[in-house]
Design a protein around this motif. Structure first.
Motif, mmCIF file in Angstrom:
data_model
loop_
_atom_site.group_PDB
_atom_site.id
_atom_site.type_symbol
_atom_site.label_atom_id
_atom_site.label_comp_id
_atom_site.label_asym_id
_atom_site.label_seq_id
_atom_site.Cartn_x
_atom_site.Cartn_y
_atom_site.Cartn_z
ATOM 1 N N SER A 87 -7.605 -4.006 -10.671
ATOM 2 C CA SER A 87 -8.087 -5.270 -10.110
ATOM 3 C C SER A 87 -9.074 -4.977 -8.994
ATOM 4 O O SER A 87 -9.021 -3.927 -8.351
ATOM 5 C CB SER A 87 -6.933 -6.125 -9.583
ATOM 6 O OG SER A 87 -6.314 -5.498 -8.483
ATOM 7 N N LYS A 111 -11.570 -7.289 -5.951
ATOM 8 C CA LYS A 111 -11.948 -8.578 -5.377
ATOM 9 C C LYS A 111 -13.372 -8.504 -4.859
ATOM 10 O O LYS A 111 -13.714 -7.638 -4.064
ATOM 11 C CB LYS A 111 -10.997 -8.956 -4.251
ATOM 12 C CG LYS A 111 -11.103 -10.417 -3.812
ATOM 13 C CD LYS A 111 -9.944 -10.787 -2.902
ATOM 14 C CE LYS A 111 -9.947 -12.278 -2.588
ATOM 15 N NZ LYS A 111 -8.790 -12.672 -1.771
ATOM 16 N N ASP A 137 -14.434 -13.112 -2.773
ATOM 17 C CA ASP A 137 -13.299 -14.018 -2.952
ATOM 18 C C ASP A 137 -13.023 -14.371 -4.414
ATOM 19 O O ASP A 137 -12.356 -15.361 -4.698
ATOM 20 C CB ASP A 137 -13.484 -15.310 -2.143
ATOM 21 C CG ASP A 137 -13.452 -15.066 -0.650
ATOM 22 O OD1 ASP A 137 -12.669 -14.210 -0.212
ATOM 23 O OD2 ASP A 137 -14.221 -15.719 0.084
ATOM 24 N N THR A 138 -13.528 -13.566 -5.319
ATOM 25 C CA THR A 138 -13.192 -13.709 -6.735
ATOM 26 C C THR A 138 -12.478 -12.438 -7.189
ATOM 27 O O THR A 138 -12.994 -11.334 -6.989
ATOM 28 C CB THR A 138 -14.441 -13.937 -7.593
ATOM 29 O OG1 THR A 138 -15.066 -15.163 -7.204
ATOM 30 C CG2 THR A 138 -14.060 -14.035 -9.067
ATOM 31 N N THR A 139 -11.293 -12.599 -7.772
ATOM 32 C CA THR A 139 -10.502 -11.455 -8.196
ATOM 33 C C THR A 139 -10.648 -11.239 -9.701
ATOM 34 O O THR A 139 -10.421 -12.148 -10.500
ATOM 35 C CB THR A 139 -9.010 -11.653 -7.864
ATOM 36 O OG1 THR A 139 -8.872 -11.865 -6.450
ATOM 37 C CG2 THR A 139 -8.197 -10.440 -8.278
ATOM 38 N N LYS A 163 -9.288 -8.893 -12.861
ATOM 39 C CA LYS A 163 -8.100 -8.092 -13.164
ATOM 40 C C LYS A 163 -8.056 -7.752 -14.648
ATOM 41 O O LYS A 163 -8.382 -8.579 -15.505
ATOM 42 C CB LYS A 163 -6.834 -8.861 -12.773
ATOM 43 C CG LYS A 163 -5.539 -8.100 -13.012
ATOM 44 C CD LYS A 163 -4.340 -8.937 -12.567
ATOM 45 C CE LYS A 163 -3.034 -8.203 -12.811
ATOM 46 N NZ LYS A 163 -1.859 -9.000 -12.393
#
Length: 231
Positions: A107, A109, A112-114, A116
């Motif tokens: 994962s 980031k 502010d977007t993760t 995975k």
């Protein structure tokens, strides 16, 4: 008993994942449509039963009674060893199966977007395109930023440890690419047809690349993911 029921639930969950992969292959699509709902419901049922039995195992009853019955504890250990042996036997059989599913833990980031990736499935089966198999990569994208983003993992490229470079199949992949609005979360499988595949265990690692724009309205700020997954 709870461990045994949980094992059955886990095995059925693996069947659910395999069924999802089968949905993308013409020859096994009918089987996948049956397997996916059955395995999903059955796995939930057995996980629930496992939870119900977790407080009534022989070991817990012995401790609650204050007697410390060695016979009960021994039975509990024997049951646990039996489940462990069955797990090992299933793993050995999977080496000869046409499908394997690897659990991975990648994962990252960005703004502010993760992003995975938690599962990679490999299936050995002839596809309509003539490919000998496919690699299915499960993505989850969670946009917690205040901007709409754009990303295209379903138009990315994958490189196997066998040195085959593969473009993702947009038509066979699930809807995971394109615009993802602020606050939205998307997940799904991206499929990469493998032209030459002697067996699923031949694939031991992959390298995956795809593009990402943190703000869909700014086309000049493109970023590129370039990751390696091993198992």
């Amino acid at each position: 008993m709870d461990l045994f029921l949980s094992f059955i639930g886990f095995f059925l969950f693996i069947g659910f994942i395999v069924g999802l992969i089968f949905l993308f292959i013409k020859r096994t699509r009918k089987f996948g449509k049956i397997t996916v709902p059955l395995c999903f419901l059955a796995s939930i049922f057995f996980f629930y039963l496992g939870g119900q039995f977790s407080d009534t195992t022989p070991k817990n009853r012995a401790i609650e009674s204050g007697v410390g019955d060695n016979t009960n504890i021994q039975s509990y250990e024997e049951e646990k060893n039996k489940v462990s042996s069955e797990n090992n036997r299933v793993n050995e059989l999977s080496d000869d199966d046409s499908t394997v599913v690897h659990e991975v833990n990648w994962s990252e980031k960005e703004n502010d977007t993760t992003f995975k990736i938690d599962r990679v499935g490999i299936v050995k089966d002839e596809m309509e395109s003539g490919a000998e198999g496919a690699i299915a990569v499960h993505f989850t994208i969670n946009n917690e930023s205040d901007k709409d983003i754009t990303t295209f993992p379903d138009q990315g490229t994958l490189l196997t440890n066998t040195k085959e470079q593969i473009d993702a199949s947009l038509s066979l992949s699930e809807d995971i690419g394109g615009e993802i609005m602020s606050g939205a979360k998307k997940e799904g499988y991206v499929l990469y047809p493998v032209k030459k595949l002697s067996g699923p265990n031949e694939i031991k690692s992959v390298r995956i690349k795809w593009d990402y724009w943190p703000d869909k309205n700014v086309t000049s700020n493109v970023k590129e993911f370039d990751i390696n997954l091993n198992w």
